[in-house]
Design an enzyme around this catalytic site. Sequence first.
Site, PDB file in Angstrom:
ATOM      1  N   LYS A  13       0.828  -1.219   0.000  1.00  0.00           N
ATOM      2  CA  LYS A  13       0.000   0.000   0.000  1.00  0.00           C
ATOM      3  C   LYS A  13       0.854   1.257   0.000  1.00  0.00           C
ATOM      4  O   LYS A  13       0.598   2.187  -0.746  1.00  0.00           O
ATOM      5  CB  LYS A  13      -0.908   0.058   1.253  1.00  0.00           C
ATOM      6  CG  LYS A  13      -1.889  -1.071   1.398  1.00  0.00           C
ATOM      7  CD  LYS A  13      -2.810  -0.826   2.599  1.00  0.00           C
ATOM      8  CE  LYS A  13      -2.078  -0.812   3.930  1.00  0.00           C
ATOM      9  NZ  LYS A  13      -1.592  -2.112   4.386  1.00  0.00           N
ATOM     10  N   ARG A  88      -9.162   1.329   9.383  1.00  0.00           N
ATOM     11  CA  ARG A  88      -8.653  -0.002   9.707  1.00  0.00           C
ATOM     12  C   ARG A  88      -9.676  -0.833  10.472  1.00  0.00           C
ATOM     13  O   ARG A  88      -9.405  -1.973  10.808  1.00  0.00           O
ATOM     14  CB  ARG A  88      -7.412   0.158  10.567  1.00  0.00           C
ATOM     15  CG  ARG A  88      -6.164  -0.429   9.918  1.00  0.00           C
ATOM     16  CD  ARG A  88      -5.024  -0.201  10.863  1.00  0.00           C
ATOM     17  NE  ARG A  88      -3.846  -0.930  10.522  1.00  0.00           N
ATOM     18  CZ  ARG A  88      -2.867  -0.467   9.760  1.00  0.00           C
ATOM     19  NH1 ARG A  88      -2.977   0.698   9.186  1.00  0.00           N
ATOM     20  NH2 ARG A  88      -1.799  -1.194   9.563  1.00  0.00           N
ATOM     21  N   ARG A 127      11.869  -5.461   5.576  1.00  0.00           N
ATOM     22  CA  ARG A 127      11.866  -4.105   6.129  1.00  0.00           C
ATOM     23  C   ARG A 127      12.622  -4.113   7.446  1.00  0.00           C
ATOM     24  O   ARG A 127      12.961  -5.156   7.985  1.00  0.00           O
ATOM     25  CB  ARG A 127      10.425  -3.627   6.381  1.00  0.00           C
ATOM     26  CG  ARG A 127       9.616  -3.504   5.126  1.00  0.00           C
ATOM     27  CD  ARG A 127       8.417  -2.601   5.278  1.00  0.00           C
ATOM     28  NE  ARG A 127       7.552  -2.868   6.401  1.00  0.00           N
ATOM     29  CZ  ARG A 127       6.243  -2.603   6.401  1.00  0.00           C
ATOM     30  NH1 ARG A 127       5.675  -2.101   5.327  1.00  0.00           N
ATOM     31  NH2 ARG A 127       5.512  -2.823   7.465  1.00  0.00           N
ATOM     32  N   ARG A 129      11.647  -2.273  10.378  1.00  0.00           N
ATOM     33  CA  ARG A 129      10.907  -1.501  11.371  1.00  0.00           C
ATOM     34  C   ARG A 129      10.767  -2.300  12.647  1.00  0.00           C
ATOM     35  O   ARG A 129      10.669  -3.518  12.610  1.00  0.00           O
ATOM     36  CB  ARG A 129       9.535  -1.137  10.800  1.00  0.00           C
ATOM     37  CG  ARG A 129       9.349   0.347  10.597  1.00  0.00           C
ATOM     38  CD  ARG A 129       8.171   0.654   9.746  1.00  0.00           C
ATOM     39  NE  ARG A 129       6.946  -0.001  10.188  1.00  0.00           N
ATOM     40  CZ  ARG A 129       5.839  -0.045   9.484  1.00  0.00           C
ATOM     41  NH1 ARG A 129       5.795   0.537   8.300  1.00  0.00           N
ATOM     42  NH2 ARG A 129       4.773  -0.642   9.958  1.00  0.00           N
ATOM     43  N   ARG A 140      -0.037  -8.591  13.696  1.00  0.00           N
ATOM     44  CA  ARG A 140      -0.657  -7.577  12.825  1.00  0.00           C
ATOM     45  C   ARG A 140      -1.535  -8.230  11.766  1.00  0.00           C
ATOM     46  O   ARG A 140      -2.589  -7.719  11.404  1.00  0.00           O
ATOM     47  CB  ARG A 140       0.412  -6.696  12.197  1.00  0.00           C
ATOM     48  CG  ARG A 140       1.066  -5.862  13.260  1.00  0.00           C
ATOM     49  CD  ARG A 140       1.791  -4.614  12.854  1.00  0.00           C
ATOM     50  NE  ARG A 140       2.056  -4.349  11.480  1.00  0.00           N
ATOM     51  CZ  ARG A 140       3.255  -4.515  10.898  1.00  0.00           C
ATOM     52  NH1 ARG A 140       4.273  -4.990  11.584  1.00  0.00           N
ATOM     53  NH2 ARG A 140       3.441  -4.188   9.646  1.00  0.00           N
TER      54      ARG A 140
HETATM   55  P1  ADP Z   1       1.339  -1.841   7.902  1.00  0.00           P
HETATM   56  O1  ADP Z   1       0.422  -1.567   6.746  1.00  0.00           O
HETATM   57  O2  ADP Z   1       2.549  -2.616   7.508  1.00  0.00           O
HETATM   58  O3  ADP Z   1       0.653  -2.437   9.100  1.00  0.00           O
HETATM   59  P2  ADP Z   1       1.252   0.942   8.860  1.00  0.00           P
HETATM   60  O4  ADP Z   1       2.343   1.940   8.803  1.00  0.00           O
HETATM   61  O5  ADP Z   1       0.022   1.199   8.085  1.00  0.00           O
HETATM   62  O6  ADP Z   1       1.938  -0.446   8.415  1.00  0.00           O
HETATM   63  O7  ADP Z   1       0.800   0.721  10.391  1.00  0.00           O
HETATM   64  C1  ADP Z   1       1.717   0.458  11.420  1.00  0.00           C
HETATM   65  C2  ADP Z   1       1.019   0.473  12.770  1.00  0.00           C
HETATM   66  O8  ADP Z   1       0.483   1.780  13.033  1.00  0.00           O
HETATM   67  C3  ADP Z   1      -0.167  -0.460  12.910  1.00  0.00           C
HETATM   68  O9  ADP Z   1       0.213  -1.782  13.252  1.00  0.00           O
HETATM   69  C4  ADP Z   1      -0.950   0.217  14.055  1.00  0.00           C
HETATM   70  O10 ADP Z   1      -0.344  -0.042  15.301  1.00  0.00           O
HETATM   71  C5  ADP Z   1      -0.758   1.702  13.747  1.00  0.00           C
HETATM   72  N1  ADP Z   1      -1.841   2.231  12.892  1.00  0.00           N
HETATM   73  C6  ADP Z   1      -1.727   2.703  11.620  1.00  0.00           C
HETATM   74  N2  ADP Z   1      -2.907   3.116  11.141  1.00  0.00           N
HETATM   75  C7  ADP Z   1      -3.820   2.920  12.140  1.00  0.00           C
HETATM   76  C8  ADP Z   1      -5.216   3.123  12.255  1.00  0.00           C
HETATM   77  N3  ADP Z   1      -5.951   3.617  11.232  1.00  0.00           N
HETATM   78  N4  ADP Z   1      -5.812   2.795  13.433  1.00  0.00           N
HETATM   79  C9  ADP Z   1      -5.111   2.285  14.454  1.00  0.00           C
HETATM   80  N5  ADP Z   1      -3.794   2.048  14.410  1.00  0.00           N
HETATM   81  C10 ADP Z   1      -3.140   2.359  13.267  1.00  0.00           C
END
Ligand code: ADP
Length: 185
Positions: A13, A88, A127, A129, A140
């Site tokens: 994404k 989400r 990655r 992270r 996740r």
């Molecule tokens: P990925 O798509 O690999 O999970 P993101 O950068 O989108 O990576 O998200 C990393 C983390 O940030 C998530 O596991 C969550 O803890 C937090 N996060 C991101 N977006 C949201 C959201 N819309 N609501 C709640 N937590 C979020």
Amino acid sequence: MRLILLGVPGAGKGEQATRLSGKFSIPHVSTGDLLRREMEEGTEVGRRISEFVNRGELVSDTVTQAILENRLRETDCLAGFILDGFPRNLSQADFLQAALERMSAPVDVVLNIEVPDGTVIDRLAMRNRLDDAPETIRHRLKVYRKVTAPLVDYYDRAGILKRIDGDGSPEEVTQRILTCLARKA
Ligand code: ADP
């Protein structure tokens, strides 16, 4: 154009959002990036956020929604935006719907980027992270299947969902997205 990208962690994404943002000259709005920025600033809120992110849990809706709405109200989003990582869960989707209605700015298309599980694990392992440790990744993915995957149906019922085969090079996937968007217009 206002787009939402859906897909499991590692579906690509972020990469696709960056590429589309360049093509259409609209901002890439990633709640993951916005939350990581808060964490880097080391504020009290940032510290609380990191407890969730580093465990692979979702940050609370209240915090995430406030951060997101502030970002969408910045003037560059008037031209449109690409949402990556939001919504989400169903309550975030309802929140977004209401917030965008208030701004008279409905979502045009939701792209669901579909990839096989194996691909996702391999990509995340590459990655670097903190929340990409194998155990956190597994968590996740579990959270995704349980609370985020229902959004695919939600947007399908709303008639704005498009499915994209995300198994391929970044260029190939972008091309599929562009073809799909052109078909819609
Ligand atoms: P990925 O798509 O690999 O999970 P993101 O950068 O989108 O990576 O998200 C990393 C983390 O940030 C998530 O596991 C969550 O803890 C937090 N996060 C991101 N977006 C949201 C959201 N819309 N609501 C709640 N937590 C979020």
